[in-house]
Design a protein around this motif. Sequence first.
Motif, PDB file in Angstrom:
ATOM      1  N   MET A   1      83.227  92.600  67.391  1.00  0.00           N
ATOM      2  CA  MET A   1      84.228  91.674  68.362  1.00  0.00           C
ATOM      3  C   MET A   1      82.862  90.293  68.182  1.00  0.00           C
ATOM      4  O   MET A   1      81.673  90.534  69.122  1.00  0.00           O
ATOM      5  CB  MET A   1      84.273  91.898  69.033  1.00  0.00           C
ATOM      6  N   LYS A   2      83.121  89.004  68.657  1.00  0.00           N
ATOM      7  CA  LYS A   2      81.908  88.232  68.772  1.00  0.00           C
ATOM      8  C   LYS A   2      82.274  87.803  70.307  1.00  0.00           C
ATOM      9  O   LYS A   2      82.934  88.330  71.076  1.00  0.00           O
ATOM     10  CB  LYS A   2      82.937  86.887  68.634  1.00  0.00           C
ATOM     11  N   ASP A   3      80.876  88.667  70.732  1.00  0.00           N
ATOM     12  CA  ASP A   3      80.419  88.298  72.245  1.00  0.00           C
ATOM     13  C   ASP A   3      80.584  87.165  73.230  1.00  0.00           C
ATOM     14  O   ASP A   3      79.984  86.526  72.259  1.00  0.00           O
ATOM     15  CB  ASP A   3      79.050  89.348  72.926  1.00  0.00           C
ATOM     16  N   LYS A   4      80.999  87.283  73.550  1.00  0.00           N
ATOM     17  CA  LYS A   4      81.132  85.648  74.495  1.00  0.00           C
ATOM     18  C   LYS A   4      80.063  85.229  75.357  1.00  0.00           C
ATOM     19  O   LYS A   4      79.149  86.641  76.431  1.00  0.00           O
ATOM     20  CB  LYS A   4      81.766  85.658  75.440  1.00  0.00           C
ATOM     21  N   ALA A   5      79.054  84.156  75.929  1.00  0.00           N
ATOM     22  CA  ALA A   5      77.753  84.422  76.469  1.00  0.00           C
ATOM     23  C   ALA A   5      78.641  84.266  77.846  1.00  0.00           C
ATOM     24  O   ALA A   5      79.999  83.313  78.158  1.00  0.00           O
ATOM     25  CB  ALA A   5      77.060  83.234  76.173  1.00  0.00           C
ATOM     26  N   THR A   6      77.716  84.584  79.169  1.00  0.00           N
ATOM     27  CA  THR A   6      78.645  84.731  80.691  1.00  0.00           C
ATOM     28  C   THR A   6      78.295  82.815  81.180  1.00  0.00           C
ATOM     29  O   THR A   6      77.298  81.863  80.133  1.00  0.00           O
ATOM     30  CB  THR A   6      77.957  85.326  80.867  1.00  0.00           C
ATOM     31  N   PHE A   7      78.381  83.183  81.899  1.00  0.00           N
ATOM     32  CA  PHE A   7      78.691  81.896  82.747  1.00  0.00           C
ATOM     33  C   PHE A   7      76.617  81.149  83.153  1.00  0.00           C
ATOM     34  O   PHE A   7      76.013  80.591  83.036  1.00  0.00           O
ATOM     35  CB  PHE A   7      79.657  81.238  83.466  1.00  0.00           C
ATOM     36  N   GLN A   8      76.421  82.848  83.189  1.00  0.00           N
ATOM     37  CA  GLN A   8      74.699  82.602  83.728  1.00  0.00           C
ATOM     38  C   GLN A   8      73.547  82.234  82.509  1.00  0.00           C
ATOM     39  O   GLN A   8      72.837  81.623  82.559  1.00  0.00           O
ATOM     40  CB  GLN A   8      74.441  83.814  84.139  1.00  0.00           C
ATOM     41  N   LEU A  37      63.942  74.838  67.710  1.00  0.00           N
ATOM     42  CA  LEU A  37      63.582  76.161  67.261  1.00  0.00           C
ATOM     43  C   LEU A  37      62.330  75.823  68.515  1.00  0.00           C
ATOM     44  O   LEU A  37      61.343  76.527  68.503  1.00  0.00           O
ATOM     45  CB  LEU A  37      63.100  76.297  66.452  1.00  0.00           C
ATOM     46  N   LYS A  38      62.003  74.285  68.510  1.00  0.00           N
ATOM     47  CA  LYS A  38      60.768  73.469  69.572  1.00  0.00           C
ATOM     48  C   LYS A  38      61.097  74.093  70.718  1.00  0.00           C
ATOM     49  O   LYS A  38      60.471  73.896  71.272  1.00  0.00           O
ATOM     50  CB  LYS A  38      60.468  72.406  69.159  1.00  0.00           C
ATOM     51  N   ILE A  39      61.578  74.323  71.616  1.00  0.00           N
ATOM     52  CA  ILE A  39      62.645  74.456  72.819  1.00  0.00           C
ATOM     53  C   ILE A  39      62.077  76.014  73.054  1.00  0.00           C
ATOM     54  O   ILE A  39      62.114  76.821  72.251  1.00  0.00           O
ATOM     55  CB  ILE A  39      64.232  74.988  72.946  1.00  0.00           C
ATOM     56  N   PRO A  40      61.620  75.414  74.227  1.00  0.00           N
ATOM     57  CA  PRO A  40      60.015  76.648  73.909  1.00  0.00           C
ATOM     58  C   PRO A  40      60.897  78.243  74.883  1.00  0.00           C
ATOM     59  O   PRO A  40      62.348  77.843  75.546  1.00  0.00           O
ATOM     60  CB  PRO A  40      59.780  76.439  75.794  1.00  0.00           C
ATOM     61  N   ASN A  41      60.728  79.149  74.267  1.00  0.00           N
ATOM     62  CA  ASN A  41      61.279  80.471  74.900  1.00  0.00           C
ATOM     63  C   ASN A  41      63.298  81.071  74.120  1.00  0.00           C
ATOM     64  O   ASN A  41      63.823  81.392  75.472  1.00  0.00           O
ATOM     65  CB  ASN A  41      61.353  80.447  76.174  1.00  0.00           C
ATOM     66  N   ILE A  42      63.431  80.371  72.833  1.00  0.00           N
ATOM     67  CA  ILE A  42      64.296  80.377  72.927  1.00  0.00           C
ATOM     68  C   ILE A  42      64.332  80.999  72.074  1.00  0.00           C
ATOM     69  O   ILE A  42      64.200  82.076  71.207  1.00  0.00           O
ATOM     70  CB  ILE A  42      64.581  78.569  71.530  1.00  0.00           C
ATOM     71  N   THR A  43      66.164  81.737  71.749  1.00  0.00           N
ATOM     72  CA  THR A  43      66.421  83.226  71.646  1.00  0.00           C
ATOM     73  C   THR A  43      67.836  82.711  70.508  1.00  0.00           C
ATOM     74  O   THR A  43      68.759  81.637  70.950  1.00  0.00           O
ATOM     75  CB  THR A  43      66.631  84.514  72.555  1.00  0.00           C
ATOM     76  N   ILE A  44      67.690  83.832  69.961  1.00  0.00           N
ATOM     77  CA  ILE A  44      68.788  83.653  67.973  1.00  0.00           C
ATOM     78  C   ILE A  44      70.682  83.588  69.534  1.00  0.00           C
ATOM     79  O   ILE A  44      71.218  82.808  69.578  1.00  0.00           O
ATOM     80  CB  ILE A  44      69.053  85.290  67.638  1.00  0.00           C
ATOM     81  N   PRO A  45      70.591  84.447  70.386  1.00  0.00           N
ATOM     82  CA  PRO A  45      72.407  84.278  71.609  1.00  0.00           C
ATOM     83  C   PRO A  45      71.759  82.791  71.636  1.00  0.00           C
ATOM     84  O   PRO A  45      72.735  82.249  71.773  1.00  0.00           O
ATOM     85  CB  PRO A  45      72.125  85.284  72.360  1.00  0.00           C
ATOM     86  N   ASP A  46      70.383  81.993  72.247  1.00  0.00           N
ATOM     87  CA  ASP A  46      70.245  80.408  72.878  1.00  0.00           C
ATOM     88  C   ASP A  46      71.372  80.236  71.887  1.00  0.00           C
ATOM     89  O   ASP A  46      71.706  78.224  72.086  1.00  0.00           O
ATOM     90  CB  ASP A  46      69.037  80.795  73.789  1.00  0.00           C
TER      91      ASP A  46
END
Length: 100
Positions: A1-8, A37-46
Amino acid sequence: MKDKATFQNKVKVLNKLFDSGCDTEKKLQQLDMEAILKIPNITIPDMGVIMELQKNTKSGKLFSYLGGGSDEAVKNKGSGSDYYDCRAVWCCRSNVRWWK
């Protein structure tokens, strides 16, 4: 099941985008993987949130996406007349769209 991102999570990603200079719909649509990928502190969920932001901005459903709802209005019957619960309203400059 795909997790949905929270508003936060969505707001956190929006702040990262704003801090990196991506502050318009046009700039958001122009982001490719290299730029993301150049955005600082970017994660895969981001990255997933950014792709969802791109998709929903392009389709005019950003407000619904951020709120976690759908773009369809709920039609209720009340006191003899039709009532539309317009939860999805997209305001862009002088344009306002109401979904019924």
